[in-house]
Design a protein around this motif. Structure first.
Motif, PDB file in Angstrom:
ATOM      1  N   LEU A  11       0.739  -1.277  -0.058  1.00 25.68           N
ATOM      2  CA  LEU A  11      -0.072   0.031  -0.251  1.00 25.68           C
ATOM      3  C   LEU A  11       0.773   1.133   0.015  1.00 25.68           C
ATOM      4  N   TYR A  12       1.799   1.305   0.926  1.00 24.56           N
ATOM      5  CA  TYR A  12       2.881   2.315   0.774  1.00 24.56           C
ATOM      6  C   TYR A  12       3.382   2.537  -0.776  1.00 24.56           C
ATOM      7  N   ALA A  13       4.018   1.525  -1.084  1.00 20.34           N
ATOM      8  CA  ALA A  13       4.615   1.362  -2.667  1.00 20.34           C
ATOM      9  C   ALA A  13       3.410   2.044  -3.556  1.00 20.34           C
ATOM     10  N   LEU A  14       2.151   1.358  -3.416  1.00 21.76           N
ATOM     11  CA  LEU A  14       1.237   1.998  -4.391  1.00 21.76           C
ATOM     12  C   LEU A  14       1.084   3.615  -4.260  1.00 21.76           C
ATOM     13  N   TRP A  15       1.030   3.992  -3.040  1.00 25.39           N
ATOM     14  CA  TRP A  15       0.759   5.487  -2.864  1.00 25.39           C
ATOM     15  C   TRP A  15       1.971   6.154  -3.367  1.00 25.39           C
ATOM     16  N   ARG A  16       2.996   5.773  -3.378  1.00 21.37           N
ATOM     17  CA  ARG A  16       4.242   6.425  -3.782  1.00 21.37           C
ATOM     18  C   ARG A  16       4.366   6.379  -5.129  1.00 21.37           C
ATOM     19  N   PHE A  17       4.261   5.143  -5.705  1.00 20.36           N
ATOM     20  CA  PHE A  17       4.266   4.997  -7.251  1.00 20.36           C
ATOM     21  C   PHE A  17       3.157   5.939  -7.949  1.00 20.36           C
ATOM     22  N   TYR A  18       1.988   6.047  -7.344  1.00 22.12           N
ATOM     23  CA  TYR A  18       0.835   6.538  -8.037  1.00 22.12           C
ATOM     24  C   TYR A  18       1.070   8.290  -8.212  1.00 22.12           C
ATOM     25  N   ARG A  19       1.981   8.639  -7.229  1.00 24.10           N
ATOM     26  CA  ARG A  19       2.509   9.978  -7.331  1.00 24.10           C
ATOM     27  C   ARG A  19       3.587  10.322  -8.066  1.00 24.10           C
ATOM     28  N   LEU A  20       4.200   9.299  -8.878  1.00 22.30           N
ATOM     29  CA  LEU A  20       5.202   9.662  -9.783  1.00 22.30           C
ATOM     30  C   LEU A  20       4.545   9.927 -11.094  1.00 22.30           C
ATOM     31  N   PRO A  21       5.479  10.494 -11.964  1.00 21.39           N
ATOM     32  CA  PRO A  21       4.931  10.988 -13.158  1.00 21.39           C
ATOM     33  C   PRO A  21       4.898   9.452 -14.033  1.00 21.39           C
ATOM     34  N   ARG A  22       3.816   9.689 -15.004  1.00 21.30           N
ATOM     35  CA  ARG A  22       3.581   8.468 -15.934  1.00 21.30           C
ATOM     36  C   ARG A  22       5.107   8.250 -16.584  1.00 21.30           C
ATOM     37  N   GLY A  23       5.187   7.022 -16.961  1.00 23.18           N
ATOM     38  CA  GLY A  23       6.604   6.647 -17.783  1.00 23.18           C
ATOM     39  C   GLY A  23       7.500   6.510 -16.734  1.00 23.18           C
ATOM     40  N   THR A  24       7.609   6.553 -15.439  1.00 25.33           N
ATOM     41  CA  THR A  24       8.468   6.266 -14.641  1.00 25.33           C
ATOM     42  C   THR A  24       9.073   4.882 -14.655  1.00 25.33           C
ATOM     43  N   VAL A  25      10.291   4.640 -14.496  1.00 25.40           N
ATOM     44  CA  VAL A  25      10.535   3.054 -14.538  1.00 25.40           C
ATOM     45  C   VAL A  25      11.498   2.854 -13.237  1.00 25.40           C
ATOM     46  N   PHE A  26      11.559   1.647 -12.671  1.00 22.96           N
ATOM     47  CA  PHE A  26      12.242   1.099 -11.647  1.00 22.96           C
ATOM     48  C   PHE A  26      13.229   0.198 -12.097  1.00 22.96           C
ATOM     49  N   TYR A  27      14.427  -0.088 -11.456  1.00 18.31           N
ATOM     50  CA  TYR A  27      15.460  -1.162 -11.602  1.00 18.31           C
ATOM     51  C   TYR A  27      15.797  -1.639 -10.133  1.00 18.31           C
ATOM     52  N   ASP A  28      15.444  -2.912  -9.928  1.00 20.36           N
ATOM     53  CA  ASP A  28      15.979  -3.726  -8.664  1.00 20.36           C
ATOM     54  C   ASP A  28      17.218  -4.171  -8.952  1.00 20.36           C
ATOM     55  N   VAL A  29      18.342  -3.822  -8.078  1.00 24.73           N
ATOM     56  CA  VAL A  29      19.648  -4.477  -7.891  1.00 24.73           C
ATOM     57  C   VAL A  29      19.624  -5.829  -7.335  1.00 24.73           C
ATOM     58  N   ASN A  30      18.959  -5.608  -6.117  1.00 25.80           N
ATOM     59  CA  ASN A  30      18.770  -6.903  -5.295  1.00 25.80           C
ATOM     60  C   ASN A  30      17.386  -6.370  -4.213  1.00 25.80           C
ATOM     61  N   ILE A  31      17.038  -7.216  -3.357  1.00 25.99           N
ATOM     62  CA  ILE A  31      16.072  -7.060  -2.648  1.00 25.99           C
ATOM     63  C   ILE A  31      16.044  -5.632  -1.956  1.00 25.99           C
ATOM     64  N   GLU A  32      17.223  -5.068  -1.758  1.00 27.44           N
ATOM     65  CA  GLU A  32      17.488  -3.987  -0.602  1.00 27.44           C
ATOM     66  C   GLU A  32      17.717  -2.680  -1.492  1.00 27.44           C
ATOM     67  N   HIS A  33      17.941  -2.784  -2.861  1.00 29.94           N
ATOM     68  CA  HIS A  33      18.125  -1.777  -3.597  1.00 29.94           C
ATOM     69  C   HIS A  33      17.307  -1.373  -4.872  1.00 29.94           C
ATOM     70  N   MET A  34      16.431  -0.647  -4.654  1.00 32.05           N
ATOM     71  CA  MET A  34      15.427  -0.232  -6.032  1.00 32.05           C
ATOM     72  C   MET A  34      15.883   1.031  -6.601  1.00 32.05           C
ATOM     73  N   TYR A  35      15.970   1.236  -7.629  1.00 24.52           N
ATOM     74  CA  TYR A  35      16.472   2.778  -8.244  1.00 24.52           C
ATOM     75  C   TYR A  35      14.955   3.335  -8.949  1.00 24.52           C
ATOM     76  N   VAL A  36      14.864   4.456  -9.034  1.00 22.51           N
ATOM     77  CA  VAL A  36      13.682   5.031  -9.571  1.00 22.51           C
ATOM     78  C   VAL A  36      14.334   5.928 -10.666  1.00 22.51           C
ATOM     79  N   PHE A  37      13.657   5.973 -11.946  1.00 21.35           N
ATOM     80  CA  PHE A  37      14.165   6.471 -12.912  1.00 21.35           C
ATOM     81  C   PHE A  37      12.883   7.382 -13.436  1.00 21.35           C
ATOM     82  N   GLU A  38      12.842   8.676 -13.493  1.00 19.84           N
ATOM     83  CA  GLU A  38      11.951   9.469 -13.941  1.00 19.84           C
ATOM     84  C   GLU A  38      12.032  10.088 -15.291  1.00 19.84           C
ATOM     85  N   PRO A  39      10.991  10.313 -16.129  1.00 22.06           N
ATOM     86  CA  PRO A  39      11.496  10.743 -17.193  1.00 22.06           C
ATOM     87  C   PRO A  39      11.611  12.343 -17.335  1.00 22.06           C
ATOM     88  N   LYS A  40      12.527  12.821 -18.184  1.00 20.64           N
ATOM     89  CA  LYS A  40      12.702  14.201 -18.022  1.00 20.64           C
ATOM     90  C   LYS A  40      11.689  15.164 -18.411  1.00 20.64           C
TER      91      LYS A  40
END
Length: 217
Positions: free
Chosen positions: A188-217
């Motif tokens: 639910l927390y992730a959904l709330w955060r993700f919903y507020r991000l711009p459309r087209g945002t992508v994520f990249y999980d390196v491992n279970i503890e490290h997720m990176y967020v890439f927002e479109p310019k």
């Protein structure tokens, strides 16, 4: 979206926790983190609310006769709150396993529907199982659907089971509903955060503890 970066050894530590280069048209990444204290408080609150709401609904549908599965009813309809392992072992065992396994399996099934390669495992540090798409770019829009799937599907499936005239089945459904709702605090927390991000945002999980967020310019 997939990425051909070399994959680390999952289930342990990967070779690096660095984010890959941003895709064309995307800004530099930042790390997504869960607030542990907030999630603990939220999960505790959801647990209490779920027990009250689903417990009330269970009694309304089944009557007091369902209570001996979890409690003991004495003379004069007095309810003694006694945790009887002999009567609750099956509901709690199946409820716990159902949530721990099926919850993550549903995440994985939705990921696979969108063409991702899913990794399943156990995060021993927190005693949790996971379904993740490591070393692949995955979209905000897909993650919104992945995140809500277990909470929505298990609730829809288990709610009618509260009315089944079998105390074990009804109580197992109750346990699944409670644990799935409380355990969904992170989703639910992730959904709330993700919903507020711009459309087209992508994520990249390196491992279970490290997720990176890439927002479109």
């Amino acid at each position: 979206m997939t990425d051909e970066s070399p994959k680390g050894v999952m289930g342990g530590e990967v070779d690096t926790v660095s984010a890959p280069k941003p895709p064309e048209g995307y800004a530099e990444p930042y790390q997504f983190e869960y607030p542990k204290l907030l999630l603990f408080v939220s999960a505790s609150a959801l647990l209490i609310v779920s027990v009250i709401v689903y417990g009330w609904l269970l009694v309304q549908l089944q009557g007091l006769e369902v209570l001996p599965v979890v409690f003991e009813v004495g003379a004069g309809d007095e309810v003694a709150i006694v945790f009887d392992l002999g009567k609750t072992a099956v509901p709690f065992l199946f409820g716990f396993l159902g949530v721990a396994i099926v919850h993550e399996l549903l995440h994985g099934v939705v990921y696979q529907r969108y063409g991702y390669e899913v990794s399943y495992g156990v995060y021993w540090r927190m005693g949790a199982v996971y379904a993740a798409v490591f070393h692949q770019f995955h979209s905000r829009e897909h993650n919104l659907r992945v995140g809500i799937a277990p909470l929505a599907i298990l609730t829809v499936v288990c709610l009618p089971l509260l009315a089944v005239p079998n105390p074990v089945i009804a109580t197992t459904a109750f346990v699944i509903l409670v644990l799935n709702t409380a355990g969904g605090a992170g989703d639910l927390y992730a959904l709330w955060r993700f919903y507020r991000l711009p459309r087209g945002t992508v994520f990249y999980d390196v491992n279970i503890e490290h997720m990176y967020v890439f927002e479109p310019k």
